[in-house]
Design a protein around this motif. Structure first.
Motif, PDB file in Angstrom:
ATOM      1  N   LEU A  16      -5.639  20.200 -13.160  1.00 11.30           N
ATOM      2  CA  LEU A  16      -6.165  18.953 -12.519  1.00 11.30           C
ATOM      3  C   LEU A  16      -7.504  19.332 -12.175  1.00 11.30           C
ATOM      4  CD1 LEU A  16      -5.778  16.143 -11.575  1.00 11.30           C
ATOM      5  CD2 LEU A  16      -4.854  17.377  -9.644  1.00 11.30           C
ATOM      6  N   VAL A  17      -8.040  20.612 -11.599  1.00 17.22           N
ATOM      7  CA  VAL A  17      -9.403  20.753 -11.380  1.00 17.22           C
ATOM      8  C   VAL A  17     -10.358  20.671 -12.553  1.00 17.22           C
ATOM      9  CG1 VAL A  17     -10.978  22.347 -10.713  1.00 17.22           C
ATOM     10  CG2 VAL A  17      -8.940  22.411  -9.473  1.00 17.22           C
ATOM     11  N   VAL A 313     -19.860  25.156  -5.844  1.00 16.53           N
ATOM     12  CA  VAL A 313     -19.244  24.454  -4.857  1.00 16.53           C
ATOM     13  C   VAL A 313     -18.293  23.528  -5.111  1.00 16.53           C
ATOM     14  CG1 VAL A 313     -20.003  23.169  -2.917  1.00 16.53           C
ATOM     15  CG2 VAL A 313     -21.321  25.196  -3.329  1.00 16.53           C
ATOM     16  N   LEU A 314     -18.694  22.685  -6.253  1.00 19.01           N
ATOM     17  CA  LEU A 314     -17.687  21.577  -6.791  1.00 19.01           C
ATOM     18  C   LEU A 314     -16.550  21.844  -7.043  1.00 19.01           C
ATOM     19  CD1 LEU A 314     -17.745  18.492  -6.715  1.00 19.01           C
ATOM     20  CD2 LEU A 314     -18.528  18.773  -9.473  1.00 19.01           C
ATOM     21  N   ALA A 315     -16.297  22.955  -7.653  1.00 15.66           N
ATOM     22  CA  ALA A 315     -15.029  23.457  -8.194  1.00 15.66           C
ATOM     23  C   ALA A 315     -14.189  23.905  -7.027  1.00 15.66           C
ATOM     24  CB  ALA A 315     -15.217  24.454  -9.280  1.00 15.66           C
ATOM     25  N   ALA A 316     -14.800  24.604  -6.277  1.00 20.81           N
ATOM     26  CA  ALA A 316     -14.149  25.365  -4.989  1.00 20.81           C
ATOM     27  C   ALA A 316     -13.856  24.031  -4.096  1.00 20.81           C
ATOM     28  CB  ALA A 316     -14.993  26.166  -4.213  1.00 20.81           C
ATOM     29  N   GLN A 317     -14.509  23.063  -3.840  1.00 15.70           N
ATOM     30  CA  GLN A 317     -14.380  21.769  -2.988  1.00 15.70           C
ATOM     31  C   GLN A 317     -12.906  21.280  -3.639  1.00 15.70           C
ATOM     32  OE1 GLN A 317     -15.470  20.966  -0.039  1.00 15.70           O
ATOM     33  NE2 GLN A 317     -16.611  22.688   0.195  1.00 15.70           N
ATOM     34  N   ILE A 318     -13.061  20.594  -4.876  1.00 16.07           N
ATOM     35  CA  ILE A 318     -11.982  19.982  -5.558  1.00 16.07           C
ATOM     36  C   ILE A 318     -10.633  20.774  -5.254  1.00 16.07           C
ATOM     37  CG2 ILE A 318     -10.816  19.266  -7.714  1.00 16.07           C
ATOM     38  CD1 ILE A 318     -13.840  18.582  -8.678  1.00 16.07           C
ATOM     39  N   ARG A 319     -10.643  22.129  -5.711  1.00 16.80           N
ATOM     40  CA  ARG A 319      -9.485  23.116  -5.474  1.00 16.80           C
ATOM     41  C   ARG A 319      -8.800  23.067  -4.260  1.00 16.80           C
ATOM     42  NH1 ARG A 319      -7.206  26.727  -8.488  1.00 16.80           N
ATOM     43  NH2 ARG A 319      -8.792  26.743 -10.147  1.00 16.80           N
ATOM     44  N   ARG A 321      -9.236  20.817  -1.916  1.00 18.01           N
ATOM     45  CA  ARG A 321      -8.562  19.448  -1.408  1.00 18.01           C
ATOM     46  C   ARG A 321      -7.217  19.361  -1.891  1.00 18.01           C
ATOM     47  NH1 ARG A 321     -13.344  19.373  -0.096  1.00 18.01           N
ATOM     48  NH2 ARG A 321     -14.427  18.010   1.339  1.00 18.01           N
ATOM     49  N   LEU A 322      -7.002  19.839  -3.286  1.00 18.73           N
ATOM     50  CA  LEU A 322      -5.828  19.728  -3.862  1.00 18.73           C
ATOM     51  C   LEU A 322      -4.572  20.755  -3.783  1.00 18.73           C
ATOM     52  CD1 LEU A 322      -7.419  18.666  -7.488  1.00 18.73           C
ATOM     53  CD2 LEU A 322      -6.416  17.153  -5.711  1.00 18.73           C
ATOM     54  N   GLU A 323      -5.174  22.110  -3.491  1.00 17.35           N
ATOM     55  CA  GLU A 323      -4.177  23.147  -3.469  1.00 17.35           C
ATOM     56  C   GLU A 323      -3.083  22.802  -2.477  1.00 17.35           C
ATOM     57  OE1 GLU A 323      -4.573  27.676  -3.590  1.00 17.35           O
ATOM     58  OE2 GLU A 323      -6.247  26.780  -2.733  1.00 17.35           O
ATOM     59  N   PRO A 324      -3.336  22.267  -1.152  1.00 18.86           N
ATOM     60  CA  PRO A 324      -2.351  22.099  -0.418  1.00 18.86           C
ATOM     61  C   PRO A 324      -1.128  21.270  -0.780  1.00 18.86           C
ATOM     62  CG  PRO A 324      -4.373  21.938   0.845  1.00 18.86           C
ATOM     63  CD  PRO A 324      -4.465  22.107  -0.652  1.00 18.86           C
ATOM     64  N   PHE A 325      -1.540  20.050  -1.768  1.00 20.60           N
ATOM     65  CA  PHE A 325      -0.356  19.606  -2.377  1.00 20.60           C
ATOM     66  C   PHE A 325       0.235  20.124  -3.420  1.00 20.60           C
ATOM     67  CE2 PHE A 325       0.756  17.008  -6.254  1.00 20.60           C
ATOM     68  CZ  PHE A 325       1.741  16.153  -5.502  1.00 20.60           C
TER      69      PHE A 325
END
Length: 338
Positions: A16-17, A313-319, A321-325
């Motif tokens: 997804l990332v 930064v972008l990949a880390a930010q996306i990950r 936000r999505l990882e808790p789900f």
């Protein structure tokens, strides 16, 4: 043996990332068009007053007035902005008449000259000021004195008149010594009389003299010259000083209750005027079309996105936000059931 649900969740997260990153890189142009069309579709049904609360806007506006208006950044930029305006190279390339329309300037001059209510109020308040009356008296007295001095030069050329003026001077001097108290008593009345005469002359000048034509003639003299010629009215240092004083004046008034009430009133008026319009109608009135939004999005976003991808930064930010789900018990249970 089936794969560990957590490992499957991690793979799904990676996929997804990767998909989201591709949305903002490889497929960015089509994504921009898609997202803007979705927003505009919603904008056709959403009214400003239904999605934005005036009270929230007032809170934000007051923060802007209080903090941003007196921030160190704004204060730092005041001087450089004043210098940039004064020394702008384009000022030498464009005539004033090309920048400001003559018809609009004429309309402004005409409107100001016909503001009889304002003129009456100004003259009424001036007559209440003793100092202004004294200035008017000095002004009129200077004119009269100049006229008398010029006439005296002419008359003294006639034989015998010089002696006559000398006698007149002695008489005036004696009268001043004898009647100084009476003259002092009359000074106030004289000043008021001078002010009334000055006021009458100014009113007559505004009403009957070709003031508007004179103003336009002065305008035409400047209109055919580069804007940079206006620098002759003040130096760079004076321009910076005036700009700084205006900023300090605005800063000192920003937190006064009157200013805050004015900000609130403007916001109320804005929502009363356009609050029932849809977001799309407001965009149309502002002059922003769908193509404008698409073009601007394509202009500014890619460079920002590229920088965020380059530093990770972008990949880390996306990950983040999505990882808790994907790490949630519900998702892991679904994977286990599969």
């Amino acid at each position: 043996m089936s794969e560990n649900p957590k490992a499957v969740a991690d793979k799904l997260l990676d996929a997804l990332v990767e998909h989201v990153l591709a949305e903002v890189t490889d497929r960015f142009d089509e994504v921009v068009v898609r997202e803007i069309d979705l927003v505009l579709a919603a904008a056709d049904t959403l009214k400003l007053g239904d999605v934005v609360d005036p009270a929230d806007v007032k809170v934000t506006a007051r923060i802007g007035v209080d903090q941003v208006g007196a921030s160190a950044l704004v204060e730092t930029l005041v001087g450089p902005f004043a210098d940039t305006f004064y020394n702008l190279d384009a000022a030498s390339e464009h005539n004033l008449g090309d920048v400001i329309d003559r018809d609009k300037f004429q309309a402004l001059v005409s409107a100001v000259l016909h503001m009889s209510t304002a003129q009456n109020r100004v003259f009424d308040r001036l007559t209440e000021s003793p100092l202004v009356a004294q200035l008017a008296s000095s002004f009129v007295g200077s004119i009269v004195g100049d006229i008398l001095a010029e006439n005296r030069k002419k008359v003294e050329r006639v034989p015998g008149m010089s002696s006559l003026f000398s006698v007149g001077d002695r008489v005036a001097s004696t009268a001043a010594k004898v009647g100084k108290g009476q003259l002092d008593a009359m000074a106030g009345k004289s000043a008021q009389f001078a002010l009334q005469q000055t006021e009458s002359a100014v009113r007559d000048l505004i009403k009957n003299a070709p003031v508007e034509d004179a103003a336009l003639q002065v305008w035409d003299l400047h209109a055919n010259e580069p804007v940079s010629e206006l620098r002759k009215y003040g130096s760079e240092e004076e321009n910076r000083e005036i700009t700084g004083l205006v900023y300090e004046l605005a800063k000192s008034a920003r937190n006064e209750e009157y200013t805050l009430e004015l900000v609130d009133a403007f916001i109320d008026t804005f929502f009363e005027t356009v609050g029932t319009k849809t977001i799309r109608e407001l965009l149309d009135q502002i002059g922003l079309s769908r193509d404008d939004l698409v073009n601007e999005g394509a202009r500014f976003a890619p460079s920002i996105i590229d920088a965020l991808i380059a530093n990770g930064v972008l990949a880390a930010q996306i990950r983040e936000r999505l990882e808790p789900f994907f790490a949630s018990d519900k998702v892991l249970a679904i994977i286990s059931e599969g």
